[in-house]
Design an enzyme around this catalytic site. Structure first.
Site, PDB file in Angstrom:
ATOM      1  N   ASP A 266      72.609 -25.200 -23.972  1.00  0.00           N
ATOM      2  CA  ASP A 266      71.315 -24.724 -24.475  1.00  0.00           C
ATOM      3  C   ASP A 266      71.572 -23.774 -25.632  1.00  0.00           C
ATOM      4  O   ASP A 266      72.592 -23.062 -25.629  1.00  0.00           O
ATOM      5  CB  ASP A 266      70.512 -23.986 -23.379  1.00  0.00           C
ATOM      6  CG  ASP A 266      70.861 -22.503 -23.342  1.00  0.00           C
ATOM      7  OD1 ASP A 266      71.852 -22.152 -22.662  1.00  0.00           O
ATOM      8  OD2 ASP A 266      70.159 -21.713 -24.015  1.00  0.00           O
ATOM      9  N   CYS A 304      68.517 -39.976 -40.783  1.00  0.00           N
ATOM     10  CA  CYS A 304      67.688 -39.464 -39.685  1.00  0.00           C
ATOM     11  C   CYS A 304      66.363 -40.225 -39.614  1.00  0.00           C
ATOM     12  O   CYS A 304      65.741 -40.514 -40.639  1.00  0.00           O
ATOM     13  CB  CYS A 304      67.425 -37.969 -39.906  1.00  0.00           C
ATOM     14  SG  CYS A 304      66.451 -37.214 -38.605  1.00  0.00           S
ATOM     15  N   CYS A 306      63.641 -39.121 -37.960  1.00  0.00           N
ATOM     16  CA  CYS A 306      62.529 -38.242 -37.544  1.00  0.00           C
ATOM     17  C   CYS A 306      61.402 -38.295 -38.576  1.00  0.00           C
ATOM     18  O   CYS A 306      61.599 -38.691 -39.733  1.00  0.00           O
ATOM     19  CB  CYS A 306      63.046 -36.811 -37.363  1.00  0.00           C
ATOM     20  SG  CYS A 306      63.048 -35.813 -38.859  1.00  0.00           S
TER      21      CYS A 306
HETATM   22  C1  LIG Z   1      73.577 -17.121 -27.025  1.00  0.00           C
HETATM   23  N1  LIG Z   1      74.722 -16.839 -26.190  1.00  0.00           N
HETATM   24  C2  LIG Z   1      74.581 -16.754 -24.855  1.00  0.00           C
HETATM   25  N2  LIG Z   1      73.440 -17.007 -24.187  1.00  0.00           N
HETATM   26  C3  LIG Z   1      73.706 -16.766 -22.883  1.00  0.00           C
HETATM   27  C4  LIG Z   1      72.857 -16.830 -21.772  1.00  0.00           C
HETATM   28  C5  LIG Z   1      71.415 -17.256 -21.953  1.00  0.00           C
HETATM   29  C6  LIG Z   1      71.350 -18.758 -22.175  1.00  0.00           C
HETATM   30  N3  LIG Z   1      70.061 -19.154 -22.784  1.00  0.00           N
HETATM   31  C7  LIG Z   1      68.968 -19.081 -21.851  1.00  0.00           C
HETATM   32  C8  LIG Z   1      67.611 -19.017 -22.461  1.00  0.00           C
HETATM   33  C9  LIG Z   1      66.570 -19.510 -21.730  1.00  0.00           C
HETATM   34  C10 LIG Z   1      65.287 -19.492 -22.261  1.00  0.00           C
HETATM   35  C11 LIG Z   1      65.047 -18.928 -23.493  1.00  0.00           C
HETATM   36  C12 LIG Z   1      66.121 -18.413 -24.235  1.00  0.00           C
HETATM   37  C13 LIG Z   1      67.410 -18.460 -23.720  1.00  0.00           C
HETATM   38  C14 LIG Z   1      73.391 -16.458 -20.502  1.00  0.00           C
HETATM   39  N4  LIG Z   1      72.580 -16.486 -19.390  1.00  0.00           N
HETATM   40  C15 LIG Z   1      73.064 -16.063 -18.201  1.00  0.00           C
HETATM   41  N5  LIG Z   1      72.276 -16.051 -17.116  1.00  0.00           N
HETATM   42  N6  LIG Z   1      74.366 -15.640 -18.054  1.00  0.00           N
HETATM   43  C16 LIG Z   1      75.236 -15.629 -19.096  1.00  0.00           C
HETATM   44  O1  LIG Z   1      76.407 -15.237 -18.917  1.00  0.00           O
HETATM   45  C17 LIG Z   1      74.745 -16.050 -20.399  1.00  0.00           C
HETATM   46  C18 LIG Z   1      75.594 -16.030 -21.527  1.00  0.00           C
HETATM   47  C19 LIG Z   1      75.060 -16.382 -22.772  1.00  0.00           C
HETATM   48  N7  LIG Z   1      75.589 -16.392 -24.018  1.00  0.00           N
HETATM   49 ZN   LIG Z   2      65.166 -35.766 -39.744  1.00  0.00          ZN
END
Ligand SMILES: CNc1nc2c(CCNCc3ccccc3)c3nc(N)[nH]c(=O)c3cc2[nH]1
Ligand SMILES: [Zn+2]
Length: 372
Positions: A266, A304, A306
């Site tokens: 993600d 692409c 899209c």
């Molecule tokens: C960008 N780098 C990074 N992101 C991390 C996240 C969040 C992942 N993205 C979730 C999300 C969901 C909805 C909206 C926005 C973001 C982590 N989440 C957890 N629980 N634990 C992590 O160690 C951890 C480490 C990360 N490093």
């Molecule tokens: Zn495109």
């Protein structure tokens, strides 16, 4: 109701091809999951997110508990109905967002107490409360409540946070409501330290989860250190369960992490960049604000399919970006999400045909050449 399951369909070197089955559908892996922070993938209608090929999106405990509230979403039929996304949803557990978004009040053995970045009200998140919220949202995949240490951190503090997160993982498992088709993922921690990653992996395997996330990375350590950490960490995790690298990443990161055995990703990058005039192409990122696009009649990427690349020129995109028009965020977000999904589809095909090594080499030679 089908059970939550992961089928490993094939492998090519370290890269894996799989399929996750959960309550709201099937996910082909390796998969990229667009982020839908506040019950919306910003600037996109859900049916158009699906049209890009995305099969699962992300929601977030932290944002939704603050606004509009998890109980309210539950009363309205759950997150799928609320945001009109019929497919699988994974929700993060909130710990990471508390540390990065809120004015942290205190973190202790029980959980974290913090002030809302929206209205300053006080809230507490514990493993139990996080599980309750994700249950109320109706997530297909629930994430354990964890603490992600910042980078850099003293090894002693990474060890403390890792051991706390493993105790919270056990409490998350105990509080999780088991239902057919719904899964709980553990989150491996340990920073860049092999011994701490091993301790964390052992602790998670003893508890037993439906999938294993790799947390604590993409926090500023850089690509080389992330890849070297992945080199030993993925091997510690079960081969018969999905591996989810949280918060990753740029296109080069995705290809390199798939090569090291990661199945799910993600990242806010394709959607956030769509709102800041950055577009991804097979030759690297392009900044549509750049004046050189002002008279360019060509599409963003002629490979692409899209709507943006089929119907609009770079000149038009440059115009609406400079004018600050809403359509600019719509068109660039759609294209970026399509680019990411097409990249994942190409990766899946390469693994199926045993040509992933050639794909990775070709990708690296083309990408980053800078735009024509
Ligand atoms: C960008 N780098 C990074 N992101 C991390 C996240 C969040 C992942 N993205 C979730 C999300 C969901 C909805 C909206 C926005 C973001 C982590 N989440 C957890 N629980 N634990 C992590 O160690 C951890 C480490 C990360 N490093
Ligand atoms: Zn495109």
């Amino acid at each position: 109701m089908t059970d939550f399951s992961f089928e490993l369909l094939g492998a090519d070197g370290g890269a894996r091809r799989g399929r996750v089955t959960c309550a709201h559908g099937v996910i082909q892996t390796p998969a990229f999951m667009p982020v839908g922070t506040a019950a919306t993938v910003k600037a996109m209608l859900p049916e158009n997110v699906a049209a890009t090929g995305a099969e699962i999106i992300l929601g977030n405990t932290y944002h939704l508990m603050l606004r509009p509230g998890a109980e309210r979403i539950a009363r309205l039929g759950g997150l799928h109905a609320f945001m009109n996304w019929p497919g699988p949803i994974l929700t993060d557990s909130g710990g990471y967002q508390v540390m990065s978004l809120s004015e942290l009040r205190k973190l202790d053995e029980n959980g974290v107490t913090f002030r809302s970045h929206i209205d300053g009200s006080y809230h507490t998140l514990t493993p139990e409360r996080s599980m309750e919220i994700q249950h109320q949202l109706g997530s297909d995949i629930t994430m354990c409540f964890d603490e992600c240490p910042p980078y850099p951190s003293e090894k002693a503090d990474v060890a403390r946070a890792t051991q706390l997160s493993m105790r919270w993982a056990a409490r998350s498992r105990a509080a999780f409501v088991n239902r057919p088709g719904y899964g709980l993922f553990g989150i491996n921690q340990g920073g860049v330290h092999e011994d701490l990653r091993e301790q964390s992996a052992q602790a998670l395997k003893e508890i037993g989860f439906d999938g294993y996330a790799i947390g604590g990375l993409a926090v500023g350590e850089g690509r080389a250190l992330m890849f070297s950490t992945l080199d030993f960490t993925t091997l510690m995790l079960p081969t018969d369960k999905p591996r989810y690298l949280m918060g990753v990443g740029k296109p080069e990161d995705l290809v390199g992490a798939v090569a090291r055995g990661v199945d799910m990703f993600d990242c806010v990058l394709p959607t956030r960049s769509g709102r800041t005039a950055q577009a991804f192409t097979r030759r690297g990122p392009v900044n549509l604000k750049n004046a050189r696009h002002g008279d360019d009649p060509r599409p963003l990427d002629d490979h692409c399919s899209c709507p943006t690349c089929r119907n609009y020129s770079r000149a038009y995109l440059n115009h609406v970006v400079k004018a600050g028009e809403i359509i600019a965020a719509m068109l660039l977000t759609w294209h970026n999400l399509q680019y990411y999904q097409d990249l994942m589809a190409d990766i899946r095909r390469a693994i199926e045909s045993g040509t992933f090594a050639a794909f990775e080499a070709d990708f690296q030679s083309q990408y980053g050449q800078g735009d024509i």
